[in-house]
Design a protein around this motif. Structure first.
Motif, PDB file in Angstrom:
ATOM      1  N   PHE A  86      27.797 -14.819 -19.493  1.00  0.00           N
ATOM      2  CA  PHE A  86      28.302 -13.819 -18.556  1.00  0.00           C
ATOM      3  C   PHE A  86      28.670 -12.529 -19.279  1.00  0.00           C
ATOM      4  N   GLY A  87      27.874 -12.188 -20.290  1.00  0.00           N
ATOM      5  CA  GLY A  87      28.095 -10.971 -21.044  1.00  0.00           C
ATOM      6  C   GLY A  87      29.123 -11.083 -22.154  1.00  0.00           C
ATOM      7  N   LEU A  88      29.705 -12.270 -22.340  1.00  0.00           N
ATOM      8  CA  LEU A  88      30.725 -12.470 -23.366  1.00  0.00           C
ATOM      9  C   LEU A  88      30.141 -13.211 -24.563  1.00  0.00           C
ATOM     10  N   PRO A  89      30.366 -12.728 -25.782  1.00  0.00           N
ATOM     11  CA  PRO A  89      29.930 -13.476 -26.965  1.00  0.00           C
ATOM     12  C   PRO A  89      30.931 -14.585 -27.280  1.00  0.00           C
ATOM     13  N   LEU A  90      30.455 -15.822 -27.273  1.00  0.00           N
ATOM     14  CA  LEU A  90      31.328 -16.969 -27.514  1.00  0.00           C
ATOM     15  C   LEU A  90      30.893 -17.703 -28.778  1.00  0.00           C
ATOM     16  N   ARG A  91      31.853 -18.042 -29.622  1.00  0.00           N
ATOM     17  CA  ARG A  91      31.536 -18.830 -30.794  1.00  0.00           C
ATOM     18  C   ARG A  91      31.295 -20.274 -30.371  1.00  0.00           C
ATOM     19  N   VAL A  92      30.274 -20.897 -30.943  1.00  0.00           N
ATOM     20  CA  VAL A  92      29.944 -22.284 -30.634  1.00  0.00           C
ATOM     21  C   VAL A  92      29.826 -23.074 -31.929  1.00  0.00           C
ATOM     22  N   GLU A  93      30.047 -24.377 -31.812  1.00  0.00           N
ATOM     23  CA  GLU A  93      29.944 -25.279 -32.955  1.00  0.00           C
ATOM     24  C   GLU A  93      29.277 -26.570 -32.515  1.00  0.00           C
ATOM     25  N   GLU A  94      28.606 -27.218 -33.446  1.00  0.00           N
ATOM     26  CA  GLU A  94      27.987 -28.503 -33.156  1.00  0.00           C
ATOM     27  C   GLU A  94      29.029 -29.475 -32.630  1.00  0.00           C
ATOM     28  N   GLY A  95      28.664 -30.213 -31.584  1.00  0.00           N
ATOM     29  CA  GLY A  95      29.578 -31.179 -30.995  1.00  0.00           C
ATOM     30  C   GLY A  95      30.326 -30.653 -29.792  1.00  0.00           C
ATOM     31  N   VAL A  96      30.225 -29.355 -29.521  1.00  0.00           N
ATOM     32  CA  VAL A  96      30.851 -28.755 -28.334  1.00  0.00           C
ATOM     33  C   VAL A  96      29.734 -28.224 -27.449  1.00  0.00           C
ATOM     34  N   LEU A  97      29.839 -28.478 -26.152  1.00  0.00           N
ATOM     35  CA  LEU A  97      28.769 -28.129 -25.221  1.00  0.00           C
ATOM     36  C   LEU A  97      28.431 -26.640 -25.281  1.00  0.00           C
ATOM     37  N   ILE A  98      27.145 -26.345 -25.381  1.00  0.00           N
ATOM     38  CA  ILE A  98      26.667 -24.963 -25.389  1.00  0.00           C
ATOM     39  C   ILE A  98      26.661 -24.438 -23.958  1.00  0.00           C
ATOM     40  N   PRO A  99      27.269 -23.291 -23.685  1.00  0.00           N
ATOM     41  CA  PRO A  99      27.225 -22.736 -22.323  1.00  0.00           C
ATOM     42  C   PRO A  99      25.788 -22.455 -21.895  1.00  0.00           C
ATOM     43  N   ARG A 100      25.465 -22.833 -20.650  1.00  0.00           N
ATOM     44  CA  ARG A 100      24.116 -22.666 -20.121  1.00  0.00           C
ATOM     45  C   ARG A 100      24.048 -21.538 -19.105  1.00  0.00           C
ATOM     46  N   PRO A 101      22.870 -20.911 -18.970  1.00  0.00           N
ATOM     47  CA  PRO A 101      22.710 -19.873 -17.936  1.00  0.00           C
ATOM     48  C   PRO A 101      23.003 -20.395 -16.530  1.00  0.00           C
ATOM     49  N   GLU A 102      22.704 -21.681 -16.258  1.00  0.00           N
ATOM     50  CA  GLU A 102      22.966 -22.224 -14.929  1.00  0.00           C
ATOM     51  C   GLU A 102      24.450 -22.142 -14.572  1.00  0.00           C
ATOM     52  N   THR A 103      25.301 -22.276 -15.581  1.00  0.00           N
ATOM     53  CA  THR A 103      26.736 -22.248 -15.315  1.00  0.00           C
ATOM     54  C   THR A 103      27.222 -20.844 -14.980  1.00  0.00           C
ATOM     55  N   GLU A 104      26.460 -19.818 -15.367  1.00  0.00           N
ATOM     56  CA  GLU A 104      26.802 -18.466 -14.947  1.00  0.00           C
ATOM     57  C   GLU A 104      26.758 -18.356 -13.419  1.00  0.00           C
TER      58      GLU A 104
END
Length: 298
Positions: A86-104
């Motif tokens: 949603f236009g926000l840069p989010l830090r991600v790490e292995e083992g945590v769900l990656i945000p998907r475009p569908e969730t936008e």
């Protein structure tokens, strides 16, 4: 013999090499820009102006290592350590769900609801904080809560909130965390049936299975979440869930049978039924429902 200056690889040379390798493997060639940014440490927006810059060997080696992992199926977002939502840069790490475009799409539906001017909103199972942070960015007057049971995800969500300067109250709790008087409960819970594990893409193997799979029907989390959400919502408050096309209609039917109002199944951008919207009945409606189901006494 040392290489002549003209033989030194440029960023453009590396970009072309990455694009060819990704394309040959059936992966999007545009990912080459992300791998180049990760290898060089340059901001992605600055890459175009640096394509004629010579690259040291350590950058080339780093790029080859990143490419190798990507070709093995490792998620791009984990490689670069970031995902945009949603236009926000989010830090991600292995083992945590990656945000998907569908969730936008879930966020867009939430923003289209007739909420009060300063709503109380809860994001259940926040993961990286994607939904909660996107809603806070769009609704600065809202009070946003987010629950999460995974300590790693919770720490990551708090870090993202701090980096973005967005005030969200993160709670280490399951479901609604005992909160009351909410105007909206929104969630992207685990919703894949367990049988999907055997056919899941290789990339899903790097994410937390507890954030993906939810029993035989994929509803072992969404069902109790809906029950608890009804107690936490104000009369007239909304429940908004992202589910699978295979099970969203099943839960919608169950919520109608339990007296939820305005139950609707809504499609994603690809036309697949994915989102479930329901409303807790007003106190008057709940009272009427109780009278209708009360045994008749002589």
């Amino acid at each position: 013999m040392p290489e002549a200056p003209g033989d030194t690889p440029l960023a453009l040379d590396l970009l072309r090499r990455l694009r060819r390798a990704l394309g040959a493997a059936g992966l999007p060639e545009l990912e080459a820009w992300d791998l180049l940014a990760a290898a060089t440490g340059w901001p992605r927006k600055a890459l175009y102006g640096r394509l004629t810059s010579p690259l040291p060997q350590e950058v080339l080696d780093r790029a080859e290592a990143l490419l190798k992992r990507r070709l093995q199926g490792y998620p791009l977002q984990y490689l670069v350590g970031e995902a945009e939502f949603f236009g926000l840069p989010l830090r991600v790490e292995e083992g945590v769900l990656i945000p998907r475009p569908e969730t936008e799409g879930l966020v867009e539906l939430a923003l289209g609801l007739p909420l009060p001017p300063a709503p109380r909103i809860l994001d259940v199972g926040t993961g990286t904080g994607a939904i909660a942070l996107a809603l806070k960015q769009a609704l600065p007057e809202a009070t946003i809560y987010a629950t999460e049971v995974d300590p790693k995800a919770l720490a990551l969500a708090r870090e993202n909130a701090e980096q973005l300067g967005l005030a969200v109250a993160f709670l280490p709790a399951p479901f609604t965390g005992g909160l009351k008087d909410l105007d909206l409960v929104v969630s992207n819970p685990p919703y894949l049936p367990e049988a999907y594990r055997e056919m899941a893409p290789r990339e899903l193997g790097y994410e937390n299975p507890l954030a993906l799979y939810a029993g035989p029907e994929g509803l072992s989390v969404a069902r109790p979440l809906a029950e608890e959400a009804r107690r936490s919502l104000k009369p007239g408050g909304y429940l908004l869930l992202e589910l699978a096309p295979e099970n969203v209609h099943l839960l919608a039917r169950e919520l109608r049978e339990k007296g939820w109002a305005e139950v609707a199944v809504l499609p994603d951008l690809a036309g697949r039924d994915r989102y479930l919207r329901a409303r807790r009945p007003t106190e008057e409606a709940e009272g009427e429902e109780g009278r209708l189901h009360r045994p008749h006494l002589p």
